[in-house]
Scaffold this motif. Structure first.
Motif, PDB file in Angstrom:
ATOM      1  N   GLY A  42       0.779  -1.233   0.000  1.00  5.52           N
ATOM      2  CA  GLY A  42       0.000   0.000   0.000  1.00  5.52           C
ATOM      3  C   GLY A  42       0.806   1.276   0.000  1.00  5.52           C
ATOM      4  N   GLY A  43       1.859   1.333  -0.780  1.00  3.81           N
ATOM      5  CA  GLY A  43       2.663   2.546  -0.837  1.00  3.81           C
ATOM      6  C   GLY A  43       1.965   3.679  -1.566  1.00  3.81           C
ATOM      7  N   LYS A  44       2.335   4.917  -1.215  1.00 10.34           N
ATOM      8  CA  LYS A  44       1.814   6.107  -1.894  1.00 10.34           C
ATOM      9  C   LYS A  44       2.839   6.587  -2.913  1.00 10.34           C
ATOM     10  CE  LYS A  44      -1.008   8.100   1.854  1.00 10.34           C
ATOM     11  NZ  LYS A  44      -0.725   7.256   3.017  1.00 10.34           N
ATOM     12  N   SER A  45       2.372   6.992  -4.087  1.00 11.61           N
ATOM     13  CA  SER A  45       3.258   7.487  -5.142  1.00 11.61           C
ATOM     14  C   SER A  45       3.153   8.999  -5.246  1.00 11.61           C
ATOM     15  CB  SER A  45       2.900   6.860  -6.493  1.00 11.61           C
ATOM     16  OG  SER A  45       3.138   5.465  -6.469  1.00 11.61           O
ATOM     17  N   VAL A  46       4.299   9.669  -5.371  1.00  9.50           N
ATOM     18  CA  VAL A  46       4.341  11.113  -5.538  1.00  9.50           C
ATOM     19  C   VAL A  46       4.036  11.449  -6.990  1.00  9.50           C
ATOM     20  CG1 VAL A  46       5.769  13.180  -5.260  1.00  9.50           C
ATOM     21  CG2 VAL A  46       6.085  11.225  -3.716  1.00  9.50           C
ATOM     22  N   GLU A  47       3.218  12.471  -7.219  1.00 10.19           N
ATOM     23  CA  GLU A  47       2.879  12.891  -8.575  1.00 10.19           C
ATOM     24  C   GLU A  47       3.756  14.067  -8.996  1.00 10.19           C
ATOM     25  OE1 GLU A  47      -1.263  13.720  -8.791  1.00 10.19           O
ATOM     26  OE2 GLU A  47      -1.876  11.644  -8.433  1.00 10.19           O
ATOM     27  N   PHE A  48       4.063  14.116 -10.312  1.00 12.99           N
ATOM     28  CA  PHE A  48       4.921  15.164 -10.847  1.00 12.99           C
ATOM     29  C   PHE A  48       4.209  15.873 -11.987  1.00 12.99           C
ATOM     30  CE2 PHE A  48       7.636  11.702  -9.243  1.00 12.99           C
ATOM     31  CZ  PHE A  48       8.214  12.382  -8.172  1.00 12.99           C
ATOM     32  N   ILE A  49       4.701  17.089 -12.335  1.00 10.56           N
ATOM     33  CA  ILE A  49       3.926  17.984 -13.194  1.00 10.56           C
ATOM     34  C   ILE A  49       4.349  17.968 -14.658  1.00 10.56           C
ATOM     35  CG2 ILE A  49       3.383  19.563 -11.297  1.00 10.56           C
ATOM     36  CD1 ILE A  49       5.652  21.356 -12.188  1.00 10.56           C
ATOM     37  N   ASP A  50       5.472  17.336 -15.007  1.00 10.08           N
ATOM     38  CA  ASP A  50       5.960  17.356 -16.379  1.00 10.08           C
ATOM     39  C   ASP A  50       5.980  15.947 -16.961  1.00 10.08           C
ATOM     40  OD1 ASP A  50       6.905  20.220 -16.820  1.00 10.08           O
ATOM     41  OD2 ASP A  50       7.964  19.726 -14.961  1.00 10.08           O
ATOM     42  N   PRO A  51       5.935  15.825 -18.292  1.00 11.38           N
ATOM     43  CA  PRO A  51       5.994  14.489 -18.900  1.00 11.38           C
ATOM     44  C   PRO A  51       7.360  13.828 -18.734  1.00 11.38           C
ATOM     45  CG  PRO A  51       5.981  16.196 -20.599  1.00 11.38           C
ATOM     46  CD  PRO A  51       5.698  16.879 -19.299  1.00 11.38           C
ATOM     47  N   VAL A  52       8.427  14.623 -18.695  1.00 10.78           N
ATOM     48  CA  VAL A  52       9.776  14.119 -18.407  1.00 10.78           C
ATOM     49  C   VAL A  52      10.405  15.067 -17.404  1.00 10.78           C
ATOM     50  CG1 VAL A  52      10.148  12.860 -20.552  1.00 10.78           C
ATOM     51  CG2 VAL A  52      10.696  15.297 -20.462  1.00 10.78           C
ATOM     52  N   TYR A  53      11.189  14.532 -16.472  1.00 10.49           N
ATOM     53  CA  TYR A  53      11.653  15.342 -15.352  1.00 10.49           C
ATOM     54  C   TYR A  53      12.825  14.650 -14.670  1.00 10.49           C
ATOM     55  CZ  TYR A  53       8.630  11.784 -13.336  1.00 10.49           C
ATOM     56  OH  TYR A  53       8.043  10.577 -13.039  1.00 10.49           O
ATOM     57  N   SER A  54      13.369  15.326 -13.657  1.00  6.83           N
ATOM     58  CA  SER A  54      14.479  14.791 -12.879  1.00  6.83           C
ATOM     59  C   SER A  54      14.199  15.023 -11.396  1.00  6.83           C
ATOM     60  CB  SER A  54      15.787  15.484 -13.281  1.00  6.83           C
ATOM     61  OG  SER A  54      16.859  15.064 -12.467  1.00  6.83           O
ATOM     62  N   ILE A  55      14.391  13.996 -10.570  1.00  9.31           N
ATOM     63  CA  ILE A  55      14.214  14.139  -9.119  1.00  9.31           C
ATOM     64  C   ILE A  55      15.450  13.601  -8.404  1.00  9.31           C
ATOM     65  CG2 ILE A  55      11.704  14.161  -9.018  1.00  9.31           C
ATOM     66  CD1 ILE A  55      11.732  11.178  -8.507  1.00  9.31           C
ATOM     67  N   ASP A  56      15.796  14.228  -7.296  1.00 11.70           N
ATOM     68  CA  ASP A  56      16.940  13.820  -6.492  1.00 11.70           C
ATOM     69  C   ASP A  56      16.571  13.893  -5.022  1.00 11.70           C
ATOM     70  OD1 ASP A  56      19.226  13.440  -8.409  1.00 11.70           O
ATOM     71  OD2 ASP A  56      18.644  15.485  -8.945  1.00 11.70           O
ATOM     72  N   PRO A  57      17.052  12.926  -4.224  1.00 16.81           N
ATOM     73  CA  PRO A  57      16.794  12.985  -2.782  1.00 16.81           C
ATOM     74  C   PRO A  57      17.456  14.208  -2.164  1.00 16.81           C
ATOM     75  CG  PRO A  57      17.636  10.817  -3.443  1.00 16.81           C
ATOM     76  CD  PRO A  57      17.819  11.744  -4.605  1.00 16.81           C
ATOM     77  N   SER A  58      16.860  14.699  -1.098  1.00 13.23           N
ATOM     78  CA  SER A  58      17.460  15.772  -0.316  1.00 13.23           C
ATOM     79  C   SER A  58      17.525  15.310   1.137  1.00 13.23           C
ATOM     80  CB  SER A  58      16.617  17.049  -0.411  1.00 13.23           C
ATOM     81  OG  SER A  58      17.157  18.075   0.392  1.00 13.23           O
ATOM     82  N   GLU A  59      18.451  15.885   1.886  1.00 10.93           N
ATOM     83  CA  GLU A  59      18.549  15.509   3.295  1.00 10.93           C
ATOM     84  C   GLU A  59      17.289  15.959   4.011  1.00 10.93           C
ATOM     85  OE1 GLU A  59      21.683  15.768   7.035  1.00 10.93           O
ATOM     86  OE2 GLU A  59      22.282  16.372   5.019  1.00 10.93           O
ATOM     87  N   SER A  60      16.624  15.023   4.673  1.00 18.18           N
ATOM     88  CA  SER A  60      15.388  15.296   5.392  1.00 18.18           C
ATOM     89  C   SER A  60      15.585  14.999   6.874  1.00 18.18           C
ATOM     90  CB  SER A  60      14.244  14.430   4.826  1.00 18.18           C
ATOM     91  OG  SER A  60      14.061  14.653   3.440  1.00 18.18           O
ATOM     92  N   VAL A  61      14.645  15.440   7.686  1.00 13.12           N
ATOM     93  CA  VAL A  61      14.730  15.213   9.132  1.00 13.12           C
ATOM     94  C   VAL A  61      14.268  13.790   9.431  1.00 13.12           C
ATOM     95  CG1 VAL A  61      13.932  15.967  11.405  1.00 13.12           C
ATOM     96  CG2 VAL A  61      14.366  17.649   9.589  1.00 13.12           C
TER      97      VAL A  61
END
Length: 566
Positions: A227-246
């Motif tokens: 039951g994982g949740k998927s993040v939605e993105f706004i462009d047909p092609v894109y780039s995502i990178d992890p950031s340091e989180s708390v």
């Protein structure tokens, strides 16, 4: 180049500095409040440094061929000569890496080759004790993190080529549970742990995904995740990178951009499933993302494989009738994913009517591990023929013509450019080969220079006959012919430890000797930089301006030198 790490109590900062571009760093520690130095700097080290508590550092040094081979424990205020060697990797195929867990309670030292990775761990409260987490098994690649009383381990092998996710108790590392099984169509690329959540970075169909899961409370059994949740993105092609989180938060922070969307920082609530834009890079000059159009197309390779192409252009300037100039970029090595990210300098081309495209060719990792395997060793030529197929697709579908097509690649992407120039010089108008790895055979035959021994698992060992003749058949220096070539710009860095400046210099000399045309051939060597060019913001802008000027000059888009308008 500068990299920094803050101590766990937020009182000290350790930063690694390289001022020449040779990737040999000096590490300094300063008091954050007063700015005063703490102890003497650590010299001759890599950029990999992590805090082991608040009074010690772990760092990595290199051998004579710049292979990261030793991990050290340094107590603050102590002299570097008294540091403790935690591990020495003597096999010259392997190099060391260093990473802290999100919990900050463990450090992981990994020894890795191109196909194998095994991991040691140390408890930051007892940093002298280095222990094995995953054993060395040739062909098995593992990475680790920590939460509560469990280690989380991603594992890849020939059978599990897109990786699986395991968990094991800290006090019994041989007792593993599969949390996410291997999937043939989905590549598990990275994970990020939180006290109550897990974020999984994946790739499917060439596109990046983030899926988040809520974890059982610390101390409760870990079972397969559902039951994982998927993040939605706004462009047909894109780039995502992890950031340091708390670590203790339910908020996942990540970086996002696309070919038309400037670098953005999002906070994603893993319980609510909602993304909030926190910051977007300001782009001057009246930039409006709605003026640009992005899309993804697929070219057919010579063996029928479908190759993705990511495209961007300014809507009101491009006619798509073959008359537009186009810059096609490629890489295709090391399983590196050449994702479509924003570049503000590139707007200078787009706003002049250029189309920009990225060919996500085999040898990269965009479509999973097999995509990489099918573009290396004795299949390396797929990388080059894929790129040619993408160029032919763009011409056939009226994005440009041969007379308007420019190409660019860096490092191993420079090898790509050199190879396709020899194979199909008629297909391109201009080419940029930046710090290009073009003397493949000679370099891979010399184990005394940086990187060679580790690279045998990427390109092959030319001391073996089948690899020698295969590599010789595509190595750019060895295949320059007496033929017409397009306009060419080749760059190098004098301090480059990855591609020695002699390689591109030799390639240019061979071209000058052999080519039969009068087109431009420029060689530009940065005397104060290494593989990644100059690090200053304005220096990088000047470099981009030089490259773009070359391309526009080759396309006759600038006034002639000496004219009234020049």
């Amino acid at each position: 180049m500068l990299r920094l790490k803050v101590s766990l109590d937020n009182k000290l900062v350790a930063y690694a500095e390289d001022t020449k571009g040779d990737e040999i760093y000096t590490v300094y520690v300063i008091d954050i409040e007063t700015g005063t130095p703490v102890g003497k700097p650590l010299v001759g080290v890599t950029a990999s440094v992590e805090w082991a508590g608040n009074e010690a550092l772990v760092y990595i040094t290199m051998d004579e061929i710049l292979r990261p081979d030793k991990a050290w424990l340094h107590k603050l205020e102590a002299d570097q000569s008294n540091d403790i060697c935690l591990y020495h990797e003597k096999d010259d195929i392997y190099s060391l890496g260093l990473q802290a867990s999100e919990s900050k309670k463990f450090l992981f030292i990994a020894s890795e080759s191109k196909i194998t990775r095994f991991v040691f761990y140390l408890d930051v409260s007892k940093p002298e004790e280095l222990r094995v987490l995953t054993p060395r098994v040739v062909g098995v690649d593992t990475a680790a993190s920590h939460r509560g009383n469990h280690f989380f381990i991603t594992r890849r092998s020939d059978e599990l080529f897109n990786s699986e996710l395991l968990a094991c108790p800290v006090d019994n590392t041989s007792e593993t549970t599969v949390l996410i099984p291997h999937r043939e169509s989905v590549k598990l690329q990275d994970i990020q742990l939180f006290i109550d959540h897990l974020a999984v970075y994946e790739r499917e169909g060439g596109l990046q995904k983030i899926t988040t899961y809520r974890l059982p409370a610390v101390g409760e059994p870990l079972k397969s995740l559902q039951g994982g949740k998927s993040v939605e993105f706004i462009d047909p092609v894109y780039s995502i990178d992890p950031s340091e989180s708390v670590f203790s938060s339910r908020i996942l922070r990540f970086h996002y951009s696309s070919l038309r969307t400037p670098p953005s920082v999002y906070d994603y609530d893993m319980d609510m499933g909602i993304s909030v834009l926190k910051k977007i890079e300001t782009v001057l000059g009246g930039f409006d993302t709605n003026n640009y159009f992005t899309e993804r197309k697929w070219a057919s390779a010579s063996d029928g494989t479908q190759i993705p192409i990511c495209i961007v252009y300014r809507k009101n300037l491009v006619k798509l009738d073959g008359s537009d100039p186009l810059l096609l970029y490629g890489y295709g090595s090391y399983e590196i994913c050449n994702d479509p990210a924003f570049n503000s300098s590139r707007l200078s081309l787009l706003d002049r009517g250029f189309i920009f495209a990225i060919a996500q060719i085999r040898g990269g990792g965009e479509l999973g591990r097999q995509w990489y395997e099918n573009g290396k060793f004795l299949k390396k030529k797929n990388t080059f023929t894929d790129f040619i197929a993408c160029a032919e697709y763009l011409i056939k579908n009226c994005y440009c013509t041969k007379e308007k097509l420019c190409i660019e690649g860096r490092s191993a992407g420079g090898l790509l450019i050199g190879a396709v120039l020899n194979m199909r010089p008629d297909l391109f108008k201009a080419a940029v080969a930046a710090v290009p790895f073009v003397d493949v055979l000679t370099t891979m035959l010399d184990p005394t220079i940086p990187l060679t021994t580790a690279e045998w698992e990427e390109w092959g060992d030319p001391r073996k006959e089948e690899f020698y003749f295969y590599m010789k058949s595509y190595s750019p220096v060895d295949n320059v012919k007496a033929q017409n070539y397009p306009h060419i710009l080749v760059t190098a860095g004098l301090n480059d430890p990855r591609v020695m400046y002699s390689e591109p210099a030799k390639f240019v000399a061979k071209l000058r000797e052999m080519k039969t045309d009068d087109n431009i051939l420029l060689f530009k060597c940065e005397l104060g930089a290494g593989h990644f060019s100059k690090s200053g913001r304005f220096e990088r802008l000047r470099e981009a301006a030089f490259t773009y000027t070359f391309l526009m000059r080759a396309l006759s888009m600038l006034p002639s030198v000496g004219s009234e308008q020049s």
